[in-house]
Design a protein around this motif. Structure first.
Motif, mmCIF file in Angstrom:
data_model
loop_
_atom_site.group_PDB
_atom_site.id
_atom_site.type_symbol
_atom_site.label_atom_id
_atom_site.label_comp_id
_atom_site.label_asym_id
_atom_site.label_seq_id
_atom_site.Cartn_x
_atom_site.Cartn_y
_atom_site.Cartn_z
ATOM 1 N N GLU A 85 4.550 -10.405 4.562
ATOM 2 C CA GLU A 85 5.177 -9.969 3.566
ATOM 3 C C GLU A 85 5.006 -8.603 3.484
ATOM 4 O O GLU A 85 5.848 -7.898 2.691
ATOM 5 N N ARG B 12 6.681 0.016 -8.592
ATOM 6 C CA ARG B 12 7.447 0.283 -7.377
ATOM 7 C C ARG B 12 8.325 1.177 -7.277
ATOM 8 O O ARG B 12 8.732 1.743 -6.416
ATOM 9 N N SER C 212 2.542 3.142 -3.711
ATOM 10 C CA SER C 212 3.042 2.003 -4.335
ATOM 11 C C SER C 212 1.782 1.244 -4.505
ATOM 12 O O SER C 212 1.373 0.423 -5.464
ATOM 13 N N GLU D 106 7.776 -6.847 5.057
ATOM 14 C CA GLU D 106 9.093 -7.060 4.629
ATOM 15 C C GLU D 106 9.310 -6.191 3.398
ATOM 16 O O GLU D 106 10.138 -5.478 2.989
ATOM 17 N N ARG D 107 8.047 -6.003 2.585
ATOM 18 C CA ARG D 107 7.738 -5.146 1.337
ATOM 19 C C ARG D 107 8.347 -3.619 1.624
ATOM 20 O O ARG D 107 8.906 -3.090 1.392
ATOM 21 N N SER E 139 11.788 -3.081 2.543
ATOM 22 C CA SER E 139 12.582 -2.984 1.418
ATOM 23 C C SER E 139 12.375 -1.473 0.619
ATOM 24 O O SER E 139 13.374 -0.887 0.297
#
Length: 305
Positions: free
Chosen positions: A125, A161, A182, A128-129, A132
């Motif tokens: 996760e 974010r 972030s 993937e974050r 992105s």
């Protein structure tokens, strides 16, 4: 049907590879196996674009597993695959060495299936974050590099974010800044203003209830008027990011260093990672509801060159 995720398990013990494969099969992962760095590299070279995560033993018959990780980092197509290092050593020095090398997850053998599955999910996760975030970052206007000083107010994780994405391009030579910034901004909302502790967040994530809990607290009478601020200032070759929330603070010393506690947790290591890979200095002030992250722009640019 969605394509199954793939884990590469690198361990010179056949039984350890089989156990890990069995654990991961329960969450739909297929596994590729390698008993050495050399064999693992052959698999990565041939199938790297399909590998979701690498479970890497630290001590292999043909050397230190971290050497494979360092080799991966030098190849753009492999650099962002999350690596989980496993070892029989719970030495804080070993864990710190792995973190400095860019390994965000470190597990001490023996471990249970539930922990492994949770860590693998968290690693995938996070990767993937980050992917992105970087994709969004590339689409933003480079005019942000002209910013000298600014103050922002934000309430939600999404606003946090968005701010991280917009401001991370201030330092082109620091690609990991977006991760740390972030982390600090989202923590100000979730942990600071909304009072969701690290252990509570872990439970909520495991139950798939984190998003609902955040929305409920944002709308509650106790939290709906709270906000956090980010002050950005460029001066004397450095940029200071100061994040302040309206919470009660927390025991930040517990999360500033990577130790055996954090190696077995699936959440709560973000502060130590931000300090290690995103900022040159990271300091909490007062009870912990204000944090200052410093990026030495000139030094960072020189290292990139």
């Amino acid at each position: 049907m969605a394509e199954a995720c793939t884990a590469l398990v690198v361990d010179d013990e056949e039984m350890s590879r089989a156990i890990a494969a069995g654990y991961l099969a329960r969450i739909g992962y297929r596994t590729l196996e390698a008993d050495s760095k050399a064999r693992a590299w052959d698999i990565l070279a041939a199938q790297g674009d399909s590998i979701t995560v690498v479970l890497l033993d630290r001590r292999l018959t043909d050397g230190d597993g971290l050497e494979l990780h360092e080799r991966m980092k030098a190849v753009p197509e492999l650099a962002d695959i999350p690596v989980i290092v496993q070892t029989i050593s719970d030495s804080s020095a070993d864990i710190a060495a792995a973190i400095r090398a860019g390994v965000f997850y470190y597990m001490v053998k023996p471990y249970g299936g539930a922990l492994l599955r949770s860590v693998v999910r968290a690693a995938a996760e996070a990767a993937e974050r980050l992917k992105s975030l970087r994709g969004d970052l590339r689409s933003r206007n480079d005019a942000i590099t002209l910013l000298q000083e600014a103050r922002f107010r934000f309430r939600t994780p999404q606003e946090a974010r968005d701010l991280a994405i917009a401001l991370s391009s201030m330092v082109e030579a620091a690609p990991n800044l977006i991760f740390g910034l972030s982390e600090l901004l989202v923590n100000a909302v979730e942990h600071g203003n909304l009072g969701i502790g690290f252990e509570a967040k872990e439970r909520l994530k495991a139950n798939g209830m984190l998003g609902r809990e955040i929305e409920m607290r944002l709308d509650s009478i106790h939290h709906r008027d709270k906000y956090a601020t980010l002050h950005v200032e460029r001066c004397d070759g450095r940029i200071a990011f100061t994040v302040t929330d309206m919470g009660q603070g927390f025991d930040f010393d517990r999360y500033m260093t990577v130790d055996a506690f954090q190696s077995t947790a699936t959440h709560g290591r973000g502060i130590a990672l931000a300090r290690s890979v995103s900022f040159d200095r990271l300091s909490y002030l007062g009870p912990g509801n204000r944090v200052v992250g410093i990026v030495e722009v000139e030094r960072t640019a020189a290292m990139a060159d």
